[in-house]
Scaffold this motif. Structure first.
Motif, PDB file in Angstrom:
ATOM      1  N   ALA A  46       6.316  12.124   1.274  1.00  0.00           N
ATOM      2  CA  ALA A  46       5.658  10.994   1.957  1.00  0.00           C
ATOM      3  C   ALA A  46       5.156   9.965   0.947  1.00  0.00           C
ATOM      4  N   LEU A  47       4.597  10.444  -0.168  1.00  0.00           N
ATOM      5  CA  LEU A  47       4.104   9.522  -1.202  1.00  0.00           C
ATOM      6  C   LEU A  47       5.265   8.739  -1.808  1.00  0.00           C
ATOM      7  N   ARG A  48       6.354   9.455  -2.074  1.00  0.00           N
ATOM      8  CA  ARG A  48       7.509   8.779  -2.668  1.00  0.00           C
ATOM      9  C   ARG A  48       8.073   7.715  -1.738  1.00  0.00           C
ATOM     10  N   GLN A  49       8.030   7.992  -0.450  1.00  0.00           N
ATOM     11  CA  GLN A  49       8.575   7.020   0.516  1.00  0.00           C
ATOM     12  C   GLN A  49       7.532   5.974   0.914  1.00  0.00           C
ATOM     13  N   LYS A  50       6.372   6.043   0.263  1.00  0.00           N
ATOM     14  CA  LYS A  50       5.265   5.135   0.558  1.00  0.00           C
ATOM     15  C   LYS A  50       4.959   5.102   2.060  1.00  0.00           C
ATOM     16  N   ALA A  51       4.969   6.258   2.660  1.00  0.00           N
ATOM     17  CA  ALA A  51       4.714   6.360   4.101  1.00  0.00           C
ATOM     18  C   ALA A  51       3.244   6.115   4.397  1.00  0.00           C
ATOM     19  N   ASP A  52       2.970   5.720   5.620  1.00  0.00           N
ATOM     20  CA  ASP A  52       1.594   5.597   6.086  1.00  0.00           C
ATOM     21  C   ASP A  52       1.130   7.027   6.398  1.00  0.00           C
ATOM     22  N   LEU A  53       0.186   7.529   5.586  1.00  0.00           N
ATOM     23  CA  LEU A  53      -0.196   8.942   5.687  1.00  0.00           C
ATOM     24  C   LEU A  53      -0.975   9.258   6.969  1.00  0.00           C
ATOM     25  N   LYS A  54      -1.236   8.198   7.769  1.00  0.00           N
ATOM     26  CA  LYS A  54      -1.942   8.459   9.028  1.00  0.00           C
ATOM     27  C   LYS A  54      -0.999   8.306  10.224  1.00  0.00           C
ATOM     28  N   ASN A  55       0.274   8.018   9.920  1.00  0.00           N
ATOM     29  CA  ASN A  55       1.229   7.792  11.002  1.00  0.00           C
ATOM     30  C   ASN A  55       2.044   9.069  11.264  1.00  0.00           C
TER      31      ASN A  55
END
Ligand code: DC
Length: 229
Positions: A46-55
């Motif tokens: 998730a960090l690598r994909q720069k995901a929204d960690l609340k989504n």
């Protein structure tokens, strides 16, 4: 669950679960499943994909697409994410911090719990059993586990261990700071709406603040030997 023995080891961060679980699994000849490494792997993805960690929708997709493999190794087990060795990267402070978001995601937990059940039931068949460590093993992943250990240690002991780990990794900190972090992690782990850390009426609670890893693993091993199920 036919013929496989499931040993659940739950407890707070820093209680020594990982090393104890690894040593115990070796003594028993069982498969060792570090479920924290799975949450950490999804966190890294998730960090690598720069995901929204609340989504949750984004996180669910990432968890579904993450192929996570746990392989036995010395001195540490190895963790592969989509074929890449991420054993070291999943242990960075950044991943540790962000993992709290991933652990809070109900759809992610659903996916990982199902995989852990599959690994525990099927992959362990040739070993005769599995030692799973985490927070929710005895409550959610394997509520019918033959052995449910709750491995505890004082906040001071856990903070001292954490500080030593940080120092070994070349990161400076202080005992006060680390103690505050340990307490904050306990708070998050215990108060999560789903998959929170809880003792059950069947939990065998052990506080091993004063034991070495080997002594701790030996205690669990002897308990299992003396209480066949
Ligand atoms: O045990 P650990 O520090 O490697 O766990 C990493 C993260 O995953 C931490 O935020 C707690 C969470 N976790 C969880 O929610 N459920 C588990 N069964 C194992 C770990």
């Amino acid at each position: 669950m036919t013929n496989v023995i499931i040993v659940a080891i739950d407890g707070p961060a820093g209680a020594g679960k990982s090393t104890v679980a690894k040593t115990l699994a070796k003594k028993l000849g069982f498969l060792h499943i570090d479920t924290g490494a799975m949450y950490r792997s999804v966190t890294l993805a998730a960090l690598r994909q720069k995901a929204d960690l609340k989504n949750d929708l984004e996180l669910e997709k990432i968890a579904r697409e993450s192929k996570i493999e746990l392989k036995p190794g010395e001195p540490e087990n190895m963790v592969f994410l989509n074929g890449e060795d991420v054993s070291k990267e999943i242990r960075t402070p950044e991943v540790t911090r962000a993992s709290a978001h991933i652990a809070n995601s109900v759809p992610v937990r659903k996916i990982l719990v199902a995989r852990q059940q599959q690994m525990g039931r099927n992959d362990s068949a040739t070993y005769g059993g599995a030692v799973l460590e985490g927070r929710d093993i005895g409550t959610d992943v394997f509520p019918d586990a033959q052995y449910k250990f709750y491995l505890d240690a004082s906040v001071e002991t856990r903070a001292e261990r954490r500080l030593r780990d940080l120092e070994r990794a070349g990161t400076a900190s202080t005992l006060e700071k680390v103690m505050a972090e340990v307490k904050a992690r306990d708070e998050r782990d215990m108060n999560r709406a789903v998959g929170g850390l809880r003792k059950t009426s069947e939990s065998i609670v052990m506080d091993h603040s004063d034991l070495t890893v080997d002594q701790s693993a030996e205690e669990l091993f002897q308990y299992i030997r003396q209480n066949p199920r």
